[in-house]
Design an enzyme around this catalytic site. Structure first.
Site, mmCIF file in Angstrom:
data_model
loop_
_atom_site.group_PDB
_atom_site.id
_atom_site.type_symbol
_atom_site.label_atom_id
_atom_site.label_comp_id
_atom_site.label_asym_id
_atom_site.label_seq_id
_atom_site.Cartn_x
_atom_site.Cartn_y
_atom_site.Cartn_z
ATOM 1 N N ARG A 1 -54.164 17.332 23.641
ATOM 2 C CA ARG A 1 -54.880 18.362 22.887
ATOM 3 C C ARG A 1 -54.960 17.949 21.413
ATOM 4 N NH1 ARG A 1 -51.218 23.432 24.255
ATOM 5 N NH2 ARG A 1 -49.685 21.874 23.600
ATOM 6 N N ASP B 1 -50.579 21.574 17.536
ATOM 7 C CA ASP B 1 -50.664 22.257 16.234
ATOM 8 C C ASP B 1 -50.723 21.314 15.038
ATOM 9 O OD1 ASP B 1 -50.501 24.807 17.400
ATOM 10 O OD2 ASP B 1 -48.348 24.572 17.618
ATOM 11 N N HIS C 1 -43.355 28.357 18.182
ATOM 12 C CA HIS C 1 -44.430 28.338 19.183
ATOM 13 C C HIS C 1 -45.766 28.367 18.432
ATOM 14 C CE1 HIS C 1 -46.414 28.778 22.946
ATOM 15 N NE2 HIS C 1 -46.284 30.067 23.140
ATOM 16 N N HIS D 1 -41.967 18.519 21.290
ATOM 17 C CA HIS D 1 -42.396 19.426 22.356
ATOM 18 C C HIS D 1 -41.287 19.560 23.394
ATOM 19 C CE1 HIS D 1 -44.889 21.329 25.437
ATOM 20 N NE2 HIS D 1 -45.634 21.696 24.411
ATOM 21 N N SER E 1 -45.432 32.233 25.274
ATOM 22 C CA SER E 1 -46.501 33.236 25.410
ATOM 23 C C SER E 1 -46.866 33.467 26.876
ATOM 24 C CB SER E 1 -47.742 32.836 24.605
ATOM 25 O OG SER E 1 -48.131 31.522 24.882
HETATM 26 N N1 AMX Z 1 -38.662 18.229 13.340
HETATM 27 C C1 AMX Z 1 -37.326 18.206 13.184
HETATM 28 N N2 AMX Z 1 -36.445 18.349 14.180
HETATM 29 C C2 AMX Z 1 -36.957 18.496 15.412
HETATM 30 C C3 AMX Z 1 -38.341 18.488 15.662
HETATM 31 C C4 AMX Z 1 -39.221 18.359 14.559
HETATM 32 N N3 AMX Z 1 -40.534 18.417 14.699
HETATM 33 N N4 AMX Z 1 -38.537 18.651 16.982
HETATM 34 C C5 AMX Z 1 -37.318 18.761 17.536
HETATM 35 N N5 AMX Z 1 -36.357 18.676 16.588
HETATM 36 C C6 AMX Z 1 -34.919 18.829 16.753
HETATM 37 C C7 AMX Z 1 -34.629 20.226 17.314
HETATM 38 O O1 AMX Z 1 -34.618 21.208 16.257
HETATM 39 C C8 AMX Z 1 -33.263 20.019 17.925
HETATM 40 O O2 AMX Z 1 -32.315 20.041 16.885
HETATM 41 P P1 AMX Z 1 -30.791 20.541 17.166
HETATM 42 O O3 AMX Z 1 -30.258 19.615 18.174
HETATM 43 O O4 AMX Z 1 -30.174 20.448 15.824
HETATM 44 O O5 AMX Z 1 -30.928 21.944 17.665
HETATM 45 C C9 AMX Z 1 -33.359 18.599 18.471
HETATM 46 O O6 AMX Z 1 -34.453 17.964 17.751
HETATM 47 C C10 AMX Z 1 -33.671 18.533 19.957
HETATM 48 O O7 AMX Z 1 -34.837 19.309 20.227
HETATM 49 P P2 AMX Z 1 -35.808 18.946 21.446
HETATM 50 O O8 AMX Z 1 -34.998 19.061 22.700
HETATM 51 O O9 AMX Z 1 -36.486 17.661 21.190
HETATM 52 O O10 AMX Z 1 -36.906 20.060 21.336
HETATM 53 P P3 AMX Z 1 -36.869 21.552 21.900
HETATM 54 O O11 AMX Z 1 -37.362 21.506 23.302
HETATM 55 O O12 AMX Z 1 -35.566 22.218 21.652
HETATM 56 O O13 AMX Z 1 -37.927 22.263 20.956
HETATM 57 C C11 AMX Z 1 -39.953 22.410 19.717
HETATM 58 C C12 AMX Z 1 -39.300 21.970 21.036
HETATM 59 C C13 AMX Z 1 -41.452 22.328 19.859
HETATM 60 C C14 AMX Z 1 -39.562 23.877 19.437
HETATM 61 C C15 AMX Z 1 -39.451 21.482 18.599
HETATM 62 O O14 AMX Z 1 -39.873 20.162 18.832
HETATM 63 C C16 AMX Z 1 -39.891 21.929 17.203
HETATM 64 O O15 AMX Z 1 -39.243 22.776 16.596
HETATM 65 N N6 AMX Z 1 -41.052 21.391 16.707
HETATM 66 C C17 AMX Z 1 -41.615 21.805 15.436
HETATM 67 C C18 AMX Z 1 -42.312 23.142 15.616
HETATM 68 C C19 AMX Z 1 -43.575 22.996 16.451
HETATM 69 O O16 AMX Z 1 -44.374 22.105 16.250
HETATM 70 N N7 AMX Z 1 -43.776 23.938 17.388
HETATM 71 C C20 AMX Z 1 -45.021 23.989 18.182
HETATM 72 C C21 AMX Z 1 -44.831 23.542 19.602
HETATM 73 C C22 AMX Z 1 -46.143 23.661 20.374
HETATM 74 C C23 AMX Z 1 -46.498 25.088 20.554
HETATM 75 O O17 AMX Z 1 -45.844 25.825 21.256
HETATM 76 N N8 AMX Z 1 -47.534 25.560 19.915
#
Ligand code: AMX
Length: 436
Positions: free
Chosen positions: A325, A371, A270, A316, A240
């Protein structure tokens, strides 16, 4: 001193610092990055600058150098409230200084004077299909108000470059002033049969949102102020903030830029994660008909992962520890709703999911982010329509991105234009390194 005076006083020094840095150290390398990063969403590439907030991977966010607990202690609060004025937070984000009570109240007063939402915004929202997602309505409302932009009008008239920021400040104050009413209008239209509640001129910005939502519990006013503080900014690389900055860099005004930022916030990875998270908690709760045992919850978490889904609210891109937070909201919940089942469940998830994610070994950060818990607090106060949650995130996030946009104009930050390469070019770069 008004916010504008404060900025006017600070700007010469900041401009000089930036000019000197680029002149004397312009060739110094800040970062090198890899092919994996080019393909991997530019993760960790140090290529943005902001002085408004900084996210340390282990410590989490600092706003203008202050931790969340420092801010909750230092920022002025309305009489009888536990949580600070949002106006004081906005003052801090923009000026970098902790405001006095009078300065925080001055912003609140400014907002009241600028808060009237144009009728065409409400009319436009009402013409949309009734099952339109609230984030779509919210982003459209912000975009519709572009009609009001002082920056766009003055630019067309031939504004001087070093005064761009003044128009950006005016637009930002005008836009942020209207956000609580626009958001609450969308909520009441969609979920409360269009029975709207007028703003109360005696209330501050955060409390007025709570009031217009129709939540009678006074503690919800504090929760709203806390929520708006916590979600306001998270440095510049998140979707964002970066989307807002990118669009703003084309000299688009804050209405265009913030609307683009909201569209990014609406993505499930996000800001939409907060609605996904509450949905996940309710699914767990409904499956067991009560707060499950640790073993049951562990199994549920594994089932989620094994079905190829993420556990929302955990992980994250930058953080590597529990998000402060999250902790601030957990503390609020412990104080005000310790016996609430959904809150208890959200706390239990904290005891279970990090270990499950660690065992799975994919997520680099197994800890909760902002979140993971915010929805359970809203749910407690009767705001149960979780597809609205990202709108509240958006109300708050515009505080941070607009503060950044004012500074981007003040420092004359240029249009963003990174360079792209083709796959064969990257293959060639990879081969050359292998040969060497
Ligand atoms: N559940 C399951 N798998 C997860 C996970 C979770 N909560 N968090 C990360 N992973 C997986 C990723 O999907 C990725 O899988 P892949 O290798 O098969 O593609 C692997 O772990 C490595 O990811 P990462 O490097 O640790 O995270 P990232 O920087 O690529 O992504 C985020 C970060 C937040 C998108 C990810 O942790 C996620 O999808 N979390 C759940 C959704 C969420 O809570 N989003 C909110 C974030 C805060 C915000 O912006 N409001």
């Amino acid at each position: 001193m008004t916010i504008k005076d404060k900025l006017t006083a600070q700007l010469p020094e900041w401009r000089e610092r930036m000019r000197r840095l680029v002149k004397e150290s312009g060739d110094v390398k800040v970062d090198v990055f890899t092919i994996a990063q080019v393909y991997g969403g530019m993760r960790d590439v140090k290529s943005l600058v902001t002085d408004i907030s900084y996210v340390d991977p282990n410590e989490g966010i600092r706003f203008r150098g202050y931790t969340i607990s420092e801010l909750l202690e230092k920022l002025p609060k309305p009489i009888g409230a536990d949580m600070p004025y949002t106006g004081g937070l906005y003052f801090l984000l923009i000026t970098g200084e902790i405001p006095s009570a009078a300065e925080a109240e001055e912003i609140e007063k400014e907002w009241k004077g600028r808060g009237k939402v144009p009728q065409y915004v409400f009319d436009m929202i009402r013409t949309m299909p009734s099952d339109t997602h609230p984030m779509t309505l919210f982003s459209m409302a912000v975009l519709a108000m572009q009609y009001e932009s002082i920056f766009a009008r003055k630019y067309a008239e031939g504004m001087k470059r070093d005064t761009y920021w003044e128009a950006m400040l005016e637009d930002s104050l005008n836009l942020t002033a209207k956000l609580p009413e626009v958001a609450a209008y969308i909520y009441r239209l969609k979920y409360k049969d269009g029975k709207f509640i007028q703003p109360d001129p005696k209330l501050d910005w955060g409390a007025n949102f709570a009031h217009m939502m129709g939540v009678p519990d006074k503690k919800y006013q504090d929760l709203s102020r806390l929520y708006f503080l916590l979600h306001s900014d998270h440095e510049s690389g998140n979707v964002s903030a970066h989307a807002t900055h990118l669009v703003g860099s084309a000299l688009s005004d804050i209405y265009y830029a913030a609307s683009a930022g909201l569209d990014g916030l609406a993505g499930p990875l996000h800001g939409l994660a907060n609605q996904e998270c509450l949905k996940w908690l309710l699914d767990v709760y409904n499956k067991y008909g009560q707060v499950p045992t640790k073993d049951e919850l562990t199994k549920y978490a594994w089932d989620t992962l094994n079905s190829g889904q993420v556990i929302p609210g955990y992980g994250h891109a930058v953080l590597r520890k529990t998000d402060p937070r999250y902790t601030a909201q957990l503390e609020f919940g412990k104080k005000h709703m310790a016996d609430d089942d959904i809150f208890k469940l959200a706390s239990l998830v904290y005891d279970v999911v990090p270990e499950v994610l660690r065992q799975q070994g994919r997520a680099r950060d197994p800890w909760p982010n902002v979140d993971a818990i915010s929805g359970s607090l809203q749910y407690h106060y009767g705001v149960k329509e979780f597809d609205f949650y990202t709108v509240m995130f958006g109300v708050s996030r515009i505080l941070g991105v607009s503060a950044n946009a004012i500074w981007a104009r003040a420092l004359g930050q240029p249009i963003e234009r990174p360079k792209s390469l083709t796959t064969p070019m990257l293959e060639e770069i990879g081969e050359k390194i292998k040969v060497a």
